[in-house]
Design an enzyme around this catalytic site. Structure first.
Site, PDB file in Angstrom:
ATOM      1  N   ASP A   1       1.030  -1.050  -0.390  1.00 47.35           N
ATOM      2  CA  ASP A   1      -0.141   0.301   0.035  1.00 47.35           C
ATOM      3  C   ASP A   1       0.879   1.423   0.528  1.00 47.35           C
ATOM      4  OD1 ASP A   1      -2.094   0.778  -0.228  1.00 47.35           O
ATOM      5  OD2 ASP A   1      -2.537   1.502   2.016  1.00 47.35           O
TER       6      ASP A   1
ATOM      7  N   HIS B   1       2.494   3.321  -8.903  1.00 43.52           N
ATOM      8  CA  HIS B   1       2.451   1.668  -9.348  1.00 43.52           C
ATOM      9  C   HIS B   1       3.059   0.996 -10.516  1.00 43.52           C
ATOM     10  CE1 HIS B   1      -2.304   2.603  -7.305  1.00 43.52           C
ATOM     11  NE2 HIS B   1      -2.028   3.058  -8.506  1.00 43.52           N
TER      12      HIS B   1
ATOM     13  N   LEU C   1      10.162 -21.301  -4.066  1.00 41.59           N
ATOM     14  CA  LEU C   1       8.846 -20.270  -3.392  1.00 41.59           C
ATOM     15  C   LEU C   1       7.804 -20.188  -4.175  1.00 41.59           C
ATOM     16  CD1 LEU C   1       8.702 -17.327  -1.514  1.00 41.59           C
ATOM     17  CD2 LEU C   1       9.120 -16.647  -3.969  1.00 41.59           C
TER      18      LEU C   1
HETATM   19  C1  IPE Z   1      -5.693  -2.718  -0.391  1.00 42.70           C
HETATM   20  O1  IPE Z   1      -5.444  -1.710  -0.269  1.00 42.70           O
HETATM   21  C2  IPE Z   1      -5.856  -3.470  -1.746  1.00 42.70           C
HETATM   22  C3  IPE Z   1      -3.883  -3.612  -2.166  1.00 42.70           C
HETATM   23  C4  IPE Z   1      -2.981  -3.453  -1.621  1.00 42.70           C
HETATM   24  C5  IPE Z   1      -4.468  -3.924  -3.533  1.00 42.70           C
HETATM   25  P1  IPE Z   1      -6.490   0.133  -0.487  1.00 42.70           P
HETATM   26  O2  IPE Z   1      -5.973   1.058  -0.340  1.00 42.70           O
HETATM   27  O3  IPE Z   1      -7.083  -0.499  -1.994  1.00 42.70           O
HETATM   28  O4  IPE Z   1      -7.004  -0.763   0.924  1.00 42.70           O
HETATM   29  P2  IPE Z   1      -7.814   1.089   0.959  1.00 42.70           P
HETATM   30  O5  IPE Z   1      -9.387   1.405   0.459  1.00 42.70           O
HETATM   31  O6  IPE Z   1      -6.779   1.978   1.881  1.00 42.70           O
HETATM   32  O7  IPE Z   1      -8.625   0.086   2.865  1.00 42.70           O
HETATM   33  C1  IPE Z   2      -1.780  -0.202  -3.050  1.00 41.41           C
HETATM   34  O1  IPE Z   2      -1.219   1.557  -3.116  1.00 41.41           O
HETATM   35  C2  IPE Z   2      -2.031  -0.345  -4.589  1.00 41.41           C
HETATM   36  C3  IPE Z   2      -3.174  -1.276  -4.696  1.00 41.41           C
HETATM   37  C4  IPE Z   2      -3.837  -1.171  -3.799  1.00 41.41           C
HETATM   38  C5  IPE Z   2      -3.724  -0.990  -5.885  1.00 41.41           C
HETATM   39  P1  IPE Z   2      -2.655   2.513  -3.636  1.00 41.41           P
HETATM   40  O2  IPE Z   2      -3.434   3.272  -5.020  1.00 41.41           O
HETATM   41  O3  IPE Z   2      -3.682   2.050  -2.771  1.00 41.41           O
HETATM   42  O4  IPE Z   2      -1.686   4.230  -2.767  1.00 41.41           O
HETATM   43  P2  IPE Z   2      -2.739   4.217  -1.793  1.00 41.41           P
HETATM   44  O5  IPE Z   2      -3.351   3.824  -0.622  1.00 41.41           O
HETATM   45  O6  IPE Z   2      -4.042   5.920  -2.351  1.00 41.41           O
HETATM   46  O7  IPE Z   2      -1.417   5.775  -1.669  1.00 41.41           O
HETATM   47 MG    MG Z   3      -3.949   1.943  -0.695  1.00 38.95          MG
END
Ligand code: IPE
Ligand code: IPE
Ligand code: MG
Length: 252
Positions: free
Chosen positions: A25, A42, A136
């Protein structure tokens, strides 16, 4: 990555958790903090994934699960969803061969219903190609939501019972768990979430019943082997009790 037992890898795997799962995240915030588009976060997140898979393997971890796209992430703007889908395609197309050469077995969890045909085919091909690998196991959670997974498992049991193939009394934890998407993969010992958020966001709700959790403020694109080592050190200091008394539940 061939599971060799030379001194270095034996040392590396000492006390290592068997299964580590990561909620990757913070890609968006990493990018926004630099005035870059979220898609760039990303893209850099994919690089972090590549180096962390290598670090997990070197650390002697046997199963490594990564949350790449949740069943709720479809709620994001179309442009961001397309960028994430393109990255998944790129990862599967560009990285499968190298992972196969490194004896990595690739699995996907999450619903395949409604996914584009080309994505479904890519996932199936990379699973089939690497199915016999013994190094793995990389489990990629894509279009994954734990409640959806649990519901699908429950429906498959109900369907068997309704068809007379299964006695309701025969349903126990082991049978239920075997109907989950990667029913043969052991539960995660350690779940890491980056970016400072402290929630599961619908990830491995059944499987993480007794997992240890490590939350780090690091944004996922900045994550590397050092951060993984820190999380593993923290894990080694934990006392897992599984409801029993101290030292009664050994680390697996
Ligand atoms: C969880 O992260 C999903 C992934 C890391 C793929 P999100 O960014 O979607 O989660 P919330 O919305 O902050 O809970
Ligand atoms: C994690 O990063 C990737 C996915 C959830 C797909 P985010 O896109 O959620 O990044 P933040 O949380 O907005 O910083
Ligand atoms: Mg996120």
């Amino acid at each position: 990555m061939d599971g060799s037992t030379d001194a270095a890898s034996r040392h590396a795997s000492e006390g290592a958790p068997r299964h580590v799962a990561v909620i990757m995240d913070g890609n968006g915030r990493w990018a926004e903090a630099r005035g870059l588009p979220r898609a760039e976060g990303h893209r850099r997140g994919l690089e972090a994934l590549r180096r962390t898979i290598a670090a997990a393997d070197a650390a002697g971890i046997r199963f490594f699960t990564v949350y790449s796209f949740s069943s709720e992430n479809w709620r994001r703007p179309t442009g961001e969803v397309s960028a994430l889908l393109s990255l998944l395609r790129r990862f599967v197309r560009a990285d499968t061969a190298e992972m196969h050469a490194n004896n990595v077995r690739i699995r996907y969890i999450g619903s395949r219903d409604g996914l584009d045909h080309d994505i479904k085919a890519l996932l199936a091909e990379s699973e089939a190609l690497t199915a016999r690998n013994t190094g793995l196991t990389l489990v990629v959670a894509f279009n994954y939501g734990s409640r959806d997974e649990i519901l699908r498992a429950a429906k498959s049991l109900v369907a068997d019972a309704a068809a007379g193939r299964l006695a309701p009394e025969a349903v126990d934890e082991a049978l239920f768990a075997s109907r989950l998407d990667a029913g043969d993969v052991p539960d995660p010992d350690l779940v890491i979430r980056t970016s400072g958020e402290m929630r599961l966001s619908n990830f491995l709700l059944w499987q993480a019943a007794y997992s240890e959790f490590v939350f780090t403020p690091v944004w996922w694109p900045d994550f590397d082997g050092r951060h993984l080592e820190e999380a593993l050190d923290e894990y080694r200091r934990r006392d897992r009790r599984f409801g029993g008394l101290s030292a009664s539940g050994g680390r697996s």
